[in-house]
Design a protein around this motif. Structure first.
Motif, PDB file in Angstrom:
ATOM      1  N   LEU A   5      18.047  12.520   6.376  1.00  0.00           N
ATOM      2  CA  LEU A   5      16.603  12.558   6.216  1.00  0.00           C
ATOM      3  C   LEU A   5      15.897  12.168   7.515  1.00  0.00           C
ATOM      4  N   SER A   6      14.682  12.664   7.675  1.00  0.00           N
ATOM      5  CA  SER A   6      13.850  12.217   8.794  1.00  0.00           C
ATOM      6  C   SER A   6      13.476  10.756   8.541  1.00  0.00           C
ATOM      7  N   VAL A   7      12.991  10.089   9.554  1.00  0.00           N
ATOM      8  CA  VAL A   7      12.606   8.686   9.418  1.00  0.00           C
ATOM      9  C   VAL A   7      11.551   8.531   8.327  1.00  0.00           C
ATOM     10  N   THR A   8      10.561   9.418   8.323  1.00  0.00           N
ATOM     11  CA  THR A   8       9.492   9.350   7.322  1.00  0.00           C
ATOM     12  C   THR A   8      10.037   9.553   5.910  1.00  0.00           C
ATOM     13  N   ASP A   9      10.900  10.547   5.732  1.00  0.00           N
ATOM     14  CA  ASP A   9      11.474  10.797   4.408  1.00  0.00           C
ATOM     15  C   ASP A   9      12.367   9.639   3.964  1.00  0.00           C
ATOM     16  N   ALA A  10      13.097   9.034   4.893  1.00  0.00           N
ATOM     17  CA  ALA A  10      13.953   7.894   4.544  1.00  0.00           C
ATOM     18  C   ALA A  10      13.106   6.709   4.081  1.00  0.00           C
ATOM     19  N   ARG A  67       0.833  -1.207   0.000  1.00  0.00           N
ATOM     20  CA  ARG A  67       0.000   0.000   0.000  1.00  0.00           C
ATOM     21  C   ARG A  67       0.867   1.257   0.000  1.00  0.00           C
ATOM     22  N   MET A  68       1.967   1.221   0.741  1.00  0.00           N
ATOM     23  CA  MET A  68       2.868   2.381   0.766  1.00  0.00           C
ATOM     24  C   MET A  68       3.518   2.584  -0.593  1.00  0.00           C
ATOM     25  N   ILE A  69       3.952   1.498  -1.215  1.00  0.00           N
ATOM     26  CA  ILE A  69       4.580   1.603  -2.536  1.00  0.00           C
ATOM     27  C   ILE A  69       3.599   2.206  -3.528  1.00  0.00           C
ATOM     28  N   LEU A  70       2.382   1.700  -3.540  1.00  0.00           N
ATOM     29  CA  LEU A  70       1.373   2.201  -4.472  1.00  0.00           C
ATOM     30  C   LEU A  70       1.032   3.665  -4.181  1.00  0.00           C
ATOM     31  N   GLU A  71       0.977   4.033  -2.918  1.00  0.00           N
ATOM     32  CA  GLU A  71       0.700   5.429  -2.557  1.00  0.00           C
ATOM     33  C   GLU A  71       1.792   6.349  -3.091  1.00  0.00           C
ATOM     34  N   PHE A  72       3.032   5.924  -2.999  1.00  0.00           N
ATOM     35  CA  PHE A  72       4.125   6.754  -3.498  1.00  0.00           C
ATOM     36  C   PHE A  72       4.104   6.856  -5.017  1.00  0.00           C
ATOM     37  N   VAL A  73       3.653   5.808  -5.691  1.00  0.00           N
ATOM     38  CA  VAL A  73       3.501   5.873  -7.146  1.00  0.00           C
ATOM     39  C   VAL A  73       2.452   6.920  -7.501  1.00  0.00           C
ATOM     40  N   GLU A  74       1.341   6.890  -6.791  1.00  0.00           N
ATOM     41  CA  GLU A  74       0.238   7.811  -7.090  1.00  0.00           C
ATOM     42  C   GLU A  74       0.575   9.261  -6.737  1.00  0.00           C
ATOM     43  N   ASN A  75       1.351   9.480  -5.676  1.00  0.00           N
ATOM     44  CA  ASN A  75       1.640  10.833  -5.205  1.00  0.00           C
ATOM     45  C   ASN A  75       2.959  11.402  -5.708  1.00  0.00           C
ATOM     46  N   GLY A  76       3.742  10.613  -6.383  1.00  0.00           N
ATOM     47  CA  GLY A  76       5.009  11.097  -6.915  1.00  0.00           C
ATOM     48  C   GLY A  76       6.163  10.842  -5.959  1.00  0.00           C
ATOM     49  N   PRO A  77       7.372  10.993  -6.469  1.00  0.00           N
ATOM     50  CA  PRO A  77       8.556  10.706  -5.659  1.00  0.00           C
ATOM     51  C   PRO A  77       8.790  11.764  -4.588  1.00  0.00           C
ATOM     52  N   LEU A  78       9.629  11.402  -3.649  1.00  0.00           N
ATOM     53  CA  LEU A  78      10.018  12.313  -2.577  1.00  0.00           C
ATOM     54  C   LEU A  78      10.733  13.522  -3.160  1.00  0.00           C
ATOM     55  N   ILE A  79      10.332  14.697  -2.746  1.00  0.00           N
ATOM     56  CA  ILE A  79      11.085  15.911  -3.069  1.00  0.00           C
ATOM     57  C   ILE A  79      12.056  16.097  -1.912  1.00  0.00           C
ATOM     58  N   TRP A  80      13.309  15.828  -2.204  1.00  0.00           N
ATOM     59  CA  TRP A  80      14.301  15.801  -1.140  1.00  0.00           C
ATOM     60  C   TRP A  80      14.419  17.165  -0.478  1.00  0.00           C
ATOM     61  N   PRO A  81      14.355  17.181   0.857  1.00  0.00           N
ATOM     62  CA  PRO A  81      14.500  18.445   1.574  1.00  0.00           C
ATOM     63  C   PRO A  81      15.909  18.998   1.408  1.00  0.00           C
ATOM     64  N   THR A  82      16.014  20.305   1.549  1.00  0.00           N
ATOM     65  CA  THR A  82      17.319  20.954   1.401  1.00  0.00           C
ATOM     66  C   THR A  82      17.794  21.467   2.757  1.00  0.00           C
ATOM     67  N   ILE A  83      19.048  21.787   2.818  1.00  0.00           N
ATOM     68  CA  ILE A  83      19.673  22.339   4.005  1.00  0.00           C
ATOM     69  C   ILE A  83      20.642  23.425   3.550  1.00  0.00           C
ATOM     70  N   GLU A  84      20.782  24.449   4.344  1.00  0.00           N
ATOM     71  CA  GLU A  84      21.711  25.519   3.991  1.00  0.00           C
ATOM     72  C   GLU A  84      22.925  25.436   4.895  1.00  0.00           C
ATOM     73  N   GLU A  85      24.094  25.382   4.285  1.00  0.00           N
ATOM     74  CA  GLU A  85      25.368  25.341   5.016  1.00  0.00           C
ATOM     75  C   GLU A  85      26.301  26.377   4.422  1.00  0.00           C
ATOM     76  N   ASN A  86      26.798  27.252   5.254  1.00  0.00           N
ATOM     77  CA  ASN A  86      27.759  28.278   4.819  1.00  0.00           C
ATOM     78  C   ASN A  86      27.249  29.059   3.616  1.00  0.00           C
ATOM     79  N   GLY A  87      25.956  29.386   3.627  1.00  0.00           N
ATOM     80  CA  GLY A  87      25.377  30.171   2.546  1.00  0.00           C
ATOM     81  C   GLY A  87      25.093  29.392   1.273  1.00  0.00           C
ATOM     82  N   VAL A  88      25.303  28.073   1.290  1.00  0.00           N
ATOM     83  CA  VAL A  88      25.062  27.233   0.118  1.00  0.00           C
ATOM     84  C   VAL A  88      23.913  26.276   0.432  1.00  0.00           C
TER      85      VAL A  88
END
Length: 92
Positions: free
Chosen positions: A73-78, A43-64
């Motif tokens: 990643l958080s547990v859910t995002d992983a 069910r999780m696999i099918l849900e991800f197919v229907e909703n699209g792939p993970l949009i990876w979160p970003t982080i800012e380090e030293n202005g980049v």
């Protein structure tokens, strides 16, 4: 003449998803959804197919700004990242 192995590939077997034939998309879509549902956490696999792939979160380090690495990643995002790989492999 179609042999049994060809029929198994077209219809999908437990260890192989059904093959897509260009003139039978609707039938294939139903079979691939059932195949995914039959996988562990289907069910999780099918849900991800229907909703699209993970949009990876970003982080800012030293202005980049960069995408987070897998271990950041958080547990859910992983979990979603893992299932994105599984769903992609099933479809391919």
């Amino acid at each position: 003449m179609t042999i049994l192995a060809d029929k198994a590939i077209l219809s999908g077997v437990d260890n192989r998803p059904p093959m897509l034939e260009k003139d039978m998309y609707d039938s294939w879509k139903s079979r691939i959804e059932l195949y995914m549902m039959n996988r562990q956490h289907g069910r999780m696999i099918l849900e991800f197919v229907e909703n699209g792939p993970l949009i990876w979160p970003t982080i800012e380090e030293n202005g980049v700004t960069r995408r987070r690495k897998y271990f950041e990643l958080s547990v859910t995002d992983a979990i979603q990242a893992n299932y994105d790989v599984k769903e992609t492999n099933i479809i391919l």
